[in-house]
Design an enzyme around this catalytic site. Structure first.
Site, PDB file in Angstrom:
ATOM      1  N   ASN A 158       0.554  -1.073  -0.017  1.00 14.73           N
ATOM      2  CA  ASN A 158      -0.209   0.080  -0.189  1.00 14.73           C
ATOM      3  C   ASN A 158       0.537   1.074  -0.002  1.00 14.73           C
ATOM      4  O   ASN A 158       0.683   2.198  -0.965  1.00 14.73           O
ATOM      5  CB  ASN A 158      -1.084   0.158   0.855  1.00 14.73           C
ATOM      6  CG  ASN A 158      -0.566  -0.023   2.884  1.00 14.73           C
ATOM      7  OD1 ASN A 158       1.193  -0.937   2.343  1.00 14.73           O
ATOM      8  ND2 ASN A 158      -1.029   0.041   3.525  1.00 14.73           N
ATOM      9  N   VAL A 239      -0.499 -13.208   9.221  1.00 13.51           N
ATOM     10  CA  VAL A 239       1.075 -13.063   9.149  1.00 13.51           C
ATOM     11  C   VAL A 239       2.285 -12.934  10.142  1.00 13.51           C
ATOM     12  O   VAL A 239       3.030 -13.414  10.449  1.00 13.51           O
ATOM     13  CB  VAL A 239       1.119 -12.678   7.493  1.00 13.51           C
ATOM     14  CG1 VAL A 239       3.016 -12.976   7.709  1.00 13.51           C
ATOM     15  CG2 VAL A 239       0.862 -12.408   6.168  1.00 13.51           C
ATOM     16  N   GLU A 257       4.751  -4.317  12.299  1.00 13.36           N
ATOM     17  CA  GLU A 257       3.649  -3.371  12.259  1.00 13.36           C
ATOM     18  C   GLU A 257       2.555  -4.117  11.441  1.00 13.36           C
ATOM     19  O   GLU A 257       2.976  -4.242  10.392  1.00 13.36           O
ATOM     20  CB  GLU A 257       3.853  -2.176  11.610  1.00 13.36           C
ATOM     21  CG  GLU A 257       2.921  -1.133  11.839  1.00 13.36           C
ATOM     22  CD  GLU A 257       2.246  -0.606  10.598  1.00 13.36           C
ATOM     23  OE1 GLU A 257       1.284  -0.719  10.658  1.00 13.36           O
ATOM     24  OE2 GLU A 257       2.507   0.119  10.188  1.00 13.36           O
ATOM     25  N   CYS A 291      -2.798   0.219   7.146  1.00 11.41           N
ATOM     26  CA  CYS A 291      -3.193   0.412   8.107  1.00 11.41           C
ATOM     27  C   CYS A 291      -3.882   0.943   8.976  1.00 11.41           C
ATOM     28  O   CYS A 291      -4.207   0.118  10.222  1.00 11.41           O
ATOM     29  CB  CYS A 291      -2.053  -1.123   8.319  1.00 11.41           C
ATOM     30  SG  CYS A 291      -0.701   0.990   9.206  1.00 11.41           S
TER      31      CYS A 291
END
Length: 489
Positions: A158, A239, A257, A291
């Site tokens: 992203n 993940v 993160e 995020c």
């Protein structure tokens, strides 16, 4: 003269030991413009053996790189920074084409990338500095901060350039070497262009390596290789948990993160117009694929109807389409899988009885805004990290109830509170279980000198100077006995 695309598509190779090398796999990957699926370039994927080779050359190169002076490291960082600034327009264009991000978003990303580099220059002299700690008589205690070694870096699709640089810059500045795997969908922006900048800067061979590949090809090679001391990962919580498990088995440090479900809280005394302006930006920048995007909007019942009316009117008029058009705000979703996922979330919400205040539509690879109201905070719609231009709005009975709703999630990355009472707003901010809370602003904020990171399922560790120093260095105690010590036996 080469076009912008031609200038960077030639960098469709891995960068290992200072050389641009083709992947050894028989498999290839087409990097495409998400808007029209036009092929930007085709990459031969790096193999597991090439990843292992990259770690080995990084290990050897780090020994000498760790011995360099702060001034030598700063000079490299400054030259890399100059490259990114000098090629601003071409890089922004490539970021937009490869990520599907608007020109606005791509400019923001380029700016943040440069900021991370500039901040790294400021702390490049933090290693080898000695701090004296009081101790027993006739003993001097020295505490040193030393380079950690080799860093394994994995970045997402992203914001590939700045989310890569926030690991790469501190690693290099603090005497480490690095093997970096960007998401292959954005391999040029997330890896190759950065490698070109450091190649231009004269970084010694092997200090920074980029492998263009995918998980199907290399499996867990970025995680299980014994050489790296730190795994830095930005991506999903699922993940992240997997990486954390492997890192624990191998006693590696992690900087994770992860996902978010950022609440945007509008309290009873908030300025609605100001809140709407912020929420529109915080929800719809980069199609919601961030995020720390505003995921849930929680509004006090006294402001609820007014907020919905104004928010929906604004959402209706957001320009969408080809992301390379400077007027576009909402561009394409990154790929078909993510687009199908977003449409599935919408359909399941509708089937479960969720109320639509604004029904969007799919136009090619673009999804226009959807706004759901009267959303149950316990519903899948509210509890899912949406990663799409979908806005659930939730009613709170009281200000305290709003904070309770904000905390009712497994995530804890970013958050926002709107209020006209700043002192009370800060008191509420401390009650929000998230790594970051922004008062009278939206949830998407980052800077190189703040402690960026989350709580709960949103990750471990902190980026930002000086907090990242603990992540990218190791601490050593050296004691000096100045006089002969008498032992009891």
């Amino acid at each position: 003269m080469k076009s912008v695309v031609e200038k960077y598509v030639d960098l469709n190779k891995s960068f290992i030991n200072g050389e641009w090398v083709e992947g050894g796999s028989k498999r290839t990957f087409e990097i495409v413009n998400p808007y029209d699926k036009s092929v930007l370039t085709t990459v031969k994927l790096a193999t597991k053996e090439q990843v292992d080779e990259a770690f080995e050359v990084a290990r050897r190169a780090q020994v000498d790189w760790a011995k360099t002076t702060a001034d030598e490291r700063k000079a490299i960082l400054e030259k890399a920074c100059h490259y990114l600034k000098e090629h601003h327009n071409e890089i922004v264009d490539m970021l937009s084409r490869e990520t599907g991000g608007s020109i606005l978003k791509s400019n923001v990303e380029h700016h943040l990338t440069v900021e991370f580099l500039e901040e790294a220059i400021k702390y490049a002299d933090e290693i080898y500095n000695v701090r004296e700690v009081p101790g027993a008589p006739d003993k001097i205690n020295h505490v040193y901060r030393l380079p950690l070694g080799v860093v394994s870096s994995i970045s997402p699709f992203n914001f590939p350039m700045n989310l890569s640089m926030r690991t790469i810059a501190p690693a290099i500045a603090l005497g480490n070497s690095i093997v970096h795997k960007p998401d292959i969908q954005v391999g040029l922006s997330g890896g190759s262009i950065l490698a070109k900048a450091f190649e231009h800067a004269g970084l010694p061979k092997g200090v920074f390596n980029v492998v263009l590949t995918d998980i199907a090809e290399i499996e867990d090679a970025m995680l299980t290789n014994p050489i790296p001391k730190l795994i830095s990962f930005t991506g999903s919580s699922a993940v992240g948990r997997y990486i954390g498990g492997i890192a624990g088995q191998h006693l590696k440090k992690v900087a994770l993160e992860l996902g978010g479900n950022s609440p945007f809280v509008v309290l009873s005394d908030a300025d609605v117009d100001q809140a709407v302006n912020a929420a529109i930006f915080g929800k719809f920048i980069h199609q919601g694929q961030i995020c720390m995007i505003t995921n849930r909007i929680i509004v006090h019942q006294d402001k609820y109807e007014e907020f919905i009316e104004k928010f929906v009117e604004r959402a209706k008029s957001i320009p969408y389409g080809d992301q390379t058009d400077p007027q576009t705000i909402i561009g394409p979703i990154i790929n078909d899988r993510q687009l199908d996922r977003a449409e599935k979330i919408i359909q399941e919400a509708i089937q479960s009885g969720a109320k639509l205040a604004l029904e969007g539509k799919r136009v090619g690879q673009v999804l226009t805004p959807y706004v759901f109201v009267d959303v149950d905070n316990a519903s899948p719609l509210a509890q899912t990290e949406l990663f799409a231009p979908i806005a659930p709005i939730i009613k709170a009975e009281t200000d305290n109830h709003a904070i309770e709703l904000a905390n009712d999630t497994e995530y804890g990355l970013s958050s926002a509170i709107f209020t006209s009472d700043l002192k009370r707003g800060e008191e509420f901010a401390l009650q929000v279980d998230a790594g970051m809370t922004h008062i009278n602003d939206q949830t998407v904020n980052d800077a190189p000198n703040i402690p960026f990171g989350g709580t709960k399922a949103s990750g471990l560790g902190r980026f930002g100077n000086p907090w990242l120093l603990d992540e990218f260095t190791t601490t050593k105690w050296v004691s000096v006995q100045t006089k002969e010590r008498k032992f009891p036996f």
